[in-house]
Write a protein that holds these residues in place. Structure first.
Motif, PDB file in Angstrom:
ATOM      1  N   VAL A 136       0.712  -1.155  -0.226  1.00 44.40           N
ATOM      2  CA  VAL A 136       0.070  -0.058  -0.038  1.00 44.40           C
ATOM      3  C   VAL A 136       0.852   1.253   0.075  1.00 44.40           C
ATOM      4  N   ASP A 137       0.616   2.293  -0.836  1.00 40.72           N
ATOM      5  CA  ASP A 137       1.126   3.549  -0.762  1.00 40.72           C
ATOM      6  C   ASP A 137       2.841   3.075  -0.916  1.00 40.72           C
ATOM      7  N   CYS A 183       2.956  -3.381   3.896  1.00 42.01           N
ATOM      8  CA  CYS A 183       2.311  -2.947   5.280  1.00 42.01           C
ATOM      9  C   CYS A 183       1.680  -4.227   5.860  1.00 42.01           C
ATOM     10  N   ARG A 210     -15.448  -1.992   4.605  1.00 37.03           N
ATOM     11  CA  ARG A 210     -15.013  -1.680   5.735  1.00 37.03           C
ATOM     12  C   ARG A 210     -14.066  -2.770   6.432  1.00 37.03           C
ATOM     13  N   VAL A 221      -6.000  -3.461   7.873  1.00 33.74           N
ATOM     14  CA  VAL A 221      -4.435  -2.472   8.066  1.00 33.74           C
ATOM     15  C   VAL A 221      -4.962  -1.306   9.017  1.00 33.74           C
ATOM     16  N   SER A 248      -7.429   0.461   9.400  1.00 36.22           N
ATOM     17  CA  SER A 248      -8.089   1.763   9.007  1.00 36.22           C
ATOM     18  C   SER A 248      -9.442   1.502   8.623  1.00 36.22           C
ATOM     19  N   ASP A 249      -9.862   2.685   7.989  1.00 34.81           N
ATOM     20  CA  ASP A 249     -11.250   2.697   7.613  1.00 34.81           C
ATOM     21  C   ASP A 249     -11.305   2.894   6.216  1.00 34.81           C
ATOM     22  N   GLN A 275     -12.651   5.764   5.024  1.00 33.40           N
ATOM     23  CA  GLN A 275     -12.275   7.225   4.754  1.00 33.40           C
ATOM     24  C   GLN A 275     -10.841   7.256   4.783  1.00 33.40           C
ATOM     25  N   GLU A 276     -10.053   6.746   5.434  1.00 35.96           N
ATOM     26  CA  GLU A 276      -8.569   7.080   5.413  1.00 35.96           C
ATOM     27  C   GLU A 276      -7.944   6.227   4.360  1.00 35.96           C
ATOM     28  N   LEU A 277      -8.479   4.933   4.148  1.00 35.25           N
ATOM     29  CA  LEU A 277      -7.627   4.011   3.200  1.00 35.25           C
ATOM     30  C   LEU A 277      -8.067   4.348   1.590  1.00 35.25           C
ATOM     31  N   ASN A 307      -7.252   1.590  -2.710  1.00 41.38           N
ATOM     32  CA  ASN A 307      -6.432   0.801  -1.786  1.00 41.38           C
ATOM     33  C   ASN A 307      -7.113  -0.380  -1.547  1.00 41.38           C
ATOM     34  N   LEU A 352     -10.682   1.026  16.742  1.00 40.76           N
ATOM     35  CA  LEU A 352     -10.775   0.113  15.669  1.00 40.76           C
ATOM     36  C   LEU A 352     -11.637  -1.180  15.750  1.00 40.76           C
ATOM     37  N   LEU A 367     -18.694   1.510  13.013  1.00 41.60           N
ATOM     38  CA  LEU A 367     -18.512   1.648  11.471  1.00 41.60           C
ATOM     39  C   LEU A 367     -17.271   2.221  11.098  1.00 41.60           C
ATOM     40  N   THR A 368     -16.900   3.507  11.866  1.00 39.83           N
ATOM     41  CA  THR A 368     -15.534   4.126  11.591  1.00 39.83           C
ATOM     42  C   THR A 368     -14.965   4.522  13.052  1.00 39.83           C
ATOM     43  N   ARG A 369     -13.770   4.636  12.919  1.00 41.22           N
ATOM     44  CA  ARG A 369     -12.945   4.982  14.096  1.00 41.22           C
ATOM     45  C   ARG A 369     -13.410   6.110  14.588  1.00 41.22           C
ATOM     46  N   PHE A 409      -2.606   2.875  10.821  1.00 36.02           N
ATOM     47  CA  PHE A 409      -2.155   2.656   9.401  1.00 36.02           C
ATOM     48  C   PHE A 409      -0.861   2.842   9.042  1.00 36.02           C
ATOM     49  N   LEU A 450       1.547   0.740  10.764  1.00 32.39           N
ATOM     50  CA  LEU A 450       1.779  -0.521  10.164  1.00 32.39           C
ATOM     51  C   LEU A 450       2.733  -0.366   8.976  1.00 32.39           C
ATOM     52  N   LYS A 451       2.418   0.312   8.208  1.00 31.12           N
ATOM     53  CA  LYS A 451       3.111   0.758   7.037  1.00 31.12           C
ATOM     54  C   LYS A 451       4.636   0.896   7.140  1.00 31.12           C
ATOM     55  N   ARG A 452       5.100   1.574   8.078  1.00 28.60           N
ATOM     56  CA  ARG A 452       6.568   1.925   8.335  1.00 28.60           C
ATOM     57  C   ARG A 452       7.176   0.938   9.245  1.00 28.60           C
TER      58      ARG A 452
END
Lengths: 326, 326
Positions: free
Chosen positions: A178-179, A183, A229, A235, A237-238, A240-242, A246, B58, B63-65, B151, B154-156
């Protein structure tokens, strides 16, 4: 009319020798109502004989596989006095035989399918991808040559505990791209393969026959948004963020990894036994077909031969057909 | 007296600036009674001020954070009107600030620990292994330099979603060596890392503070036999078929794989920032110490510095201490 019953840990499947089929999500470890399902099938179909194959003994509500087999066969026998049980030796036996040697009745459903198919197709590699597991069974000279317990088959690469619906995606991959990063995934049960194939359009909501990982919650449904979702949560996330791009990328990567794992095993077993023809079955038939094609193997689809319904409950159908001949 | 509260998805931890500690298995996604736990702590301790850090957003019941943060902070504020919430910018804010910018309050507990430790130890790599996840936080010139969301971390490689108790062993390894074969694992939630460390003697039954995977069933307890049975099930087997020698071999292999994954990440991040001193914390402190030693890094144990109880609820303690200074 003869009825075949295949009692797995998560699903119970029913088929008659003349083509009736039924599939029920019936998680044994949650104490699902096996008696009720069997009773209504009996009332509806009034079969002359009933043959049963089991794989549910591994459910973690049982201390041992022996306890699992004895418990479930007793439920069946209480309801259907003269039910016969299919053994790993390929024979139909009464309940007394099960009580005397329960170990001969562990995980026999793939043997039923294989013996039946051997008569029909000769030397083949039978690959059956269900909701939870994938069987890769070499059949030569009329005999399935796979190991005789799930443990033996796991060791030999003839059982892959990965399926089209119930598999936790965190067990398929360690990292996704990802990006531009590799990840890591969250190790919770946040999303399953049913979410993946729903998002990829390979199954529809009505094919998503197991529970979602968060069925108890708002957003725990079987819509594309619910599944997105859940994938985002893998990862941490949700949506909105991801972002959906992705989410689709991750979904594709998971599906590819699952196919590659199965492909690698098919390649290994087909070479080990010199088998070049794959018979593909189960609800994951399309994926086995793709893997076989990519490996340059011949393939036959059970759904093409017997219809989609019978293909998806094949061990139950095989039991019914073999009992019909007896 | 000042009380710090760290509300995670699975555990809620409480600490006072003068050394009281409490840890409660309180799975938010199961609708656990957060109010009840907080109320009895308030009744017992009568704190002057309460500071809160959260990571529970999380949980897959939300539904979302954003929804998660708003829901949980409302529960807290209904009970403790003047509770303050710790933001990812390192500030204590009231509930209005949370309602205006909930995203500033996602997953802030590691930031609380890090800012507090920066004052104490200077430039360090802070590695905190809890029941569920492992934080690997580079701290330079008084500032934690990790990514600001789970997120991003996790990536880093600064967050590894693997822990000492709750982690599904099937997410740690794809295959284990048994009887000279590389044997695939069942992808169910059959056994967790608490089973592994119980069998290895690294934790005792009373440290196994989360639910077992089959808590609902006979044999779902926290004895060595129960844990052995769960490990055997991971290769579709039982104690009878697999044998205790194989069970121990598999257990060791899983533990080694988990340590190696964490070690690899510590190595990467310590090199990235030129940090040679690791501060080890959390219930998995012993494992972080081993990994650091094997990498030839200096290490400090939080339990040695603050005592074992405070080490295991460190973010809550850090919040309380920092609020005490304000």
């Amino acid at each position: 009319m003869i009825l075949g019953v295949d009692i797995g840990g998560a699903n119970t499947k029913i088929a008659s020798s003349d083509g009736y089929t039924g599939s029920f999500y019936l998680p044994i470890w949650k104490g699902a109502d096996l008696t009720g399902i069997l009773k209504s099938a009996l009332d509806e179909l009034c079969p002359d004989k009933v043959g049963v194959t089991l794989t549910c003994e591994l459910a973690d509500s049982f201390l041992t596989r022996e306890e699992g087999i004895l418990h479930i066969t007793e439920i069946v026998s209480d309801l259907i006095e003269d039910a016969l049980f299919f053994s790993i030796e390929g024979e139909f036996q009464d309940h007394n035989a099960v009580v005397t040697h329960p170990e001969k009745f562990f995980a026999s459903n793939w043997i039923a399918s294989s013996i039946f198919l051997a008569e029909e197709f000769g030397d083949i590699l039978f690959v059956d991808m269900g909701s939870t597991t994938t069987d890769i069974i070499p059949i030569c000279s009329g005999k399935p040559l796979a190991g005789m317990s799930d443990f033996e088959r796991l060791k030999r690469g003839e059982l892959i505990y990965t399926g089209l619906l119930r598999t936790n995606v965190a067990t398929i991959l360690d990292k996704v791209e990802v990006d531009g990063y590799l990840c890591r995934l969250a190790s919770e049960l946040f999303a399953i393969t049913a979410d993946v194939y729903l998002l990829l359009g390979k199954i529809e909501a009505r094919d998503y026959t197991c529970d979602t990982p968060n069925a108890y919650a708002d957003g725990g449904g079987k819509t594309v948004e619910d599944a997105s979702r859940r994938i985002a949560r893998v990862v941490c996330s949700d949506i909105q963020e991801l972002g959906m791009e992705n989410i689709h990328r991750i979904t594709n990567e998971i599906a590819l990894a699952q196919k590659n794992e199965i492909k690698e095993a098919i390649d290994l077993i087909s070479r080990r036994y010199g088998l070049r023809k794959v018979v593909c079955g189960g609800i994951g038939e399309f994926l086995i077909k793709e893997a076989s094609e990519e490996l340059g193997l011949e393939y036959i689809l059970l759904s093409g031969h017997y219809g989609k319904e019978i293909s998806s409950v094949f061990p139950a159908y095989a039991v019914a057909r073999m009992m019909d001949v007896e």
